[in-house]
Enzyme design. Structure first.
Site, PDB file in Angstrom:
ATOM      1  N   ALA A   1      -5.632  10.358   7.691  1.00 57.53           N
ATOM      2  CA  ALA A   1      -4.986   9.773   6.515  1.00 57.53           C
ATOM      3  C   ALA A   1      -6.016   8.964   5.747  1.00 57.53           C
ATOM      4  O   ALA A   1      -7.051   8.576   6.290  1.00 57.53           O
ATOM      5  CB  ALA A   1      -3.824   8.889   6.947  1.00 57.53           C
TER       6      ALA A   1
ATOM      7  N   HIS B   1       0.869  -1.187   0.000  1.00 53.07           N
ATOM      8  CA  HIS B   1       0.000   0.000   0.000  1.00 53.07           C
ATOM      9  C   HIS B   1       0.906   1.238   0.000  1.00 53.07           C
ATOM     10  O   HIS B   1       2.133   1.106   0.138  1.00 53.07           O
ATOM     11  CB  HIS B   1      -0.969   0.000   1.189  1.00 53.07           C
ATOM     12  CG  HIS B   1      -0.355  -0.203   2.540  1.00 53.07           C
ATOM     13  ND1 HIS B   1      -1.035  -0.030   3.711  1.00 53.07           N
ATOM     14  CD2 HIS B   1       0.913  -0.561   2.929  1.00 53.07           C
ATOM     15  CE1 HIS B   1      -0.258  -0.275   4.749  1.00 53.07           C
ATOM     16  NE2 HIS B   1       0.927  -0.593   4.300  1.00 53.07           N
TER      17      HIS B   1
HETATM   18  C1  YSA Z   1      -6.403   3.295   5.380  1.00 48.28           C
HETATM   19  C2  YSA Z   1      -6.305   4.190   6.436  1.00 48.28           C
HETATM   20  C3  YSA Z   1      -5.396   5.215   6.339  1.00 48.28           C
HETATM   21  O1  YSA Z   1      -5.254   6.085   7.377  1.00 48.28           O
HETATM   22  C4  YSA Z   1      -4.583   5.383   5.215  1.00 48.28           C
HETATM   23  C5  YSA Z   1      -4.678   4.473   4.193  1.00 48.28           C
HETATM   24  C6  YSA Z   1      -5.602   3.446   4.262  1.00 48.28           C
HETATM   25  C7  YSA Z   1      -5.702   2.457   3.167  1.00 48.28           C
HETATM   26  C8  YSA Z   1      -4.866   1.202   3.433  1.00 48.28           C
HETATM   27  N1  YSA Z   1      -3.463   1.455   3.394  1.00 48.28           N
HETATM   28  C9  YSA Z   1      -5.234   0.184   2.385  1.00 48.28           C
HETATM   29  O2  YSA Z   1      -4.415  -0.195   1.565  1.00 48.28           O
HETATM   30  N2  YSA Z   1      -6.499  -0.189   2.435  1.00 48.28           N
HETATM   31  S1  YSA Z   1      -7.180  -1.160   1.332  1.00 48.28           S
HETATM   32  O3  YSA Z   1      -6.503  -2.425   1.327  1.00 48.28           O
HETATM   33  O4  YSA Z   1      -8.586  -1.243   1.622  1.00 48.28           O
HETATM   34  O5  YSA Z   1      -6.968  -0.452  -0.060  1.00 48.28           O
HETATM   35  C10 YSA Z   1      -7.368   0.901  -0.264  1.00 48.28           C
HETATM   36  C11 YSA Z   1      -7.968   1.037  -1.636  1.00 48.28           C
HETATM   37  O6  YSA Z   1      -7.044   0.556  -2.602  1.00 48.28           O
HETATM   38  C12 YSA Z   1      -9.216   0.194  -1.827  1.00 48.28           C
HETATM   39  O7  YSA Z   1     -10.355   0.871  -1.353  1.00 48.28           O
HETATM   40  C13 YSA Z   1      -9.230   0.005  -3.329  1.00 48.28           C
HETATM   41  O8  YSA Z   1      -9.750   1.175  -3.944  1.00 48.28           O
HETATM   42  C14 YSA Z   1      -7.748  -0.095  -3.653  1.00 48.28           C
HETATM   43  N3  YSA Z   1      -7.343  -1.496  -3.738  1.00 48.28           N
HETATM   44  C15 YSA Z   1      -7.019  -2.315  -2.719  1.00 48.28           C
HETATM   45  N4  YSA Z   1      -6.684  -3.542  -3.180  1.00 48.28           N
HETATM   46  C16 YSA Z   1      -6.791  -3.495  -4.516  1.00 48.28           C
HETATM   47  C17 YSA Z   1      -7.210  -2.194  -4.880  1.00 48.28           C
HETATM   48  N5  YSA Z   1      -7.395  -1.858  -6.161  1.00 48.28           N
HETATM   49  C18 YSA Z   1      -7.175  -2.810  -7.086  1.00 48.28           C
HETATM   50  N6  YSA Z   1      -6.780  -4.073  -6.829  1.00 48.28           N
HETATM   51  C19 YSA Z   1      -6.582  -4.459  -5.552  1.00 48.28           C
HETATM   52  N7  YSA Z   1      -6.162  -5.698  -5.302  1.00 48.28           N
END
Ligand code: YSA
Length: 332
Positions: A300, A175
């Site tokens: 964030a 991420h």
């Molecule tokens: C959460 C809280 C914070 O204070 C800051 C950041 C975050 C987000 C956290 N780091 C995170 O990665 N959350 S997540 O796994 O839910 O992914 C965030 C977004 O990335 C998702 O809502 C989606 O839009 C995208 N995403 C995640 N996995 C994906 C993807 N898009 C495409 N393919 C995937 N495998």
């Protein structure tokens, strides 16, 4: 017209040479032809060398005819050589003799277009765009974000580790959140940044999941930042990207590096589609980077630009973004 033995040989030479030249069609055959007729010991050169042994009148006539023939053969040879070279030009090479054609122009990848739209919306709200490494250390991807080695949340980010003889803590970031720690380590508040970039997860793909995809991270830290600032900023972002009438929903979610945590979804034809995770930066994370968590608070978020572009453009499968199919890419 001279009728001597020598002048007849110039005519025969001309007939032989032009016939042989027509038959030669490769650069090698043409070179052999040049040596035979125009070379130092070639047939035409021999005729010219023998001029001295002729009577003066005949010498003049044969000399003039032989020199005319030399000029003629040299220019025919050049022409044939050019033809042979263009016939053997490698496939795909440019024929500079063809009339000009309009060349197709390239364009920005749909993910890049979406990332620019998102970052511009935040730039206009006072956030600065920065970038960070895709090859990351476990410390930034997990540890500093309050995700210790035995924490079940690590399962959520099935990780692609980088082989290295010297260390075992190198990975492809799962991420963009590690940039929160990197920014805070190097900067004092106030902070307002957005961080677009590629992420990688060791997971199977489907219509909404890719194993590599983009995220845009956001971080704001200052004195007195509250959850209302988080909601206000993300509402304004949704208004700018989806228009004022699109419904937005916040629900509780869990991320170890925020407290409280939320997910934001937008209404898509009656369905709620999650586009981001967010929350108030966990006090432990602030302490991990050396901030005074009694003085500073922050929010964030992390969102997926491909998912947002899917909503905006009615795209049914995220895998189209990375297939490099021009029929898809040129529609943007
Ligand atoms: C959460 C809280 C914070 O204070 C800051 C950041 C975050 C987000 C956290 N780091 C995170 O990665 N959350 S997540 O796994 O839910 O992914 C965030 C977004 O990335 C998702 O809502 C989606 O839009 C995208 N995403 C995640 N996995 C994906 C993807 N898009 C495409 N393919 C995937 N495998």
């Amino acid at each position: 017209m001279p009728t001597t033995q020598s002048s007849e040989s110039v005519e025969k030479l001309k007939a032989d040479a032009t016939r042989a030249l027509r038959a030669a069609d490769s650069a090698e055959q043409l070179e052999a032809w040049r040596v035979e007729y125009l070379g130092r010991k070639g047939r035409l050169t021999s005729v010219l060398r023998a001029l001295g042994s002729l009577e003066i009148k005949e010498r003049k006539a044969v000399g003039a005819a032989a020199n005319r023939l030399r000029t003629e053969l040299e220019s025919l040879f050049d022409e044939r050589l050019l033809q042979a070279k263009s016939n053997t030009a490698p496939a795909g090479s440019i024929d500079i003799t063809l009339p000009g054609r309009k060349s197709g122009s390239g364009g920005l990848h749909p993910s890049t277009q979406m990332i620019r739209e998102i970052t511009q919306a935040f730039n206009e709200m006072g956030f600065q765009t920065i970038e960070g490494p895709e090859i990351e250390l476990e410390r930034y991807n997990f540890d500093l974000l309050n995700i210790p080695a035995d924490h079940p949340a690590r399962d959520q980010w099935d990780t692609i580790w980088v082989d290295s003889d010297s260390r075992s803590d190198v990975l492809l970031r799962t991420h963009t959140s590690p940039m929160q720690a990197r920014v805070m380590e190097n900067t004092d508040p106030p902070i307002r940044v957005v961080v677009p970039g590629k992420c990688y997860r060791y997971e199977s793909t489907d219509a909404t999941h890719e194993w590599h995809f983009n995220q845009v991270e956001g971080l704001a830290v200052d004195e007195g930042i509250t959850f209302a600032d988080l909601k206000g900023t993300l509402y304004e972002f949704a208004r700018r990207i989806f228009g004022p009438s699109r419904k937005v929903r916040f629900r509780c979610d869990y991320f170890p590096f925020v407290e409280p945590g939320v997910e934001m979804s937008v209404d898509w034809n009656g369905e709620w589609i999650e586009i981001l995770g967010a929350g108030m930066v966990h006090p432990k994370v602030l302490k991990n980077v050396g901030y005074d968590s009694d003085k500073y608070t922050g929010f964030a978020f992390g969102m997926g630009p491909e998912r947002i572009s899917m909503l905006q453009n009615d795209i049914s499968d995220i895998r189209h973004f990375f297939r490099n199919d021009l029929r898809f890419l040129t529609q943007f």
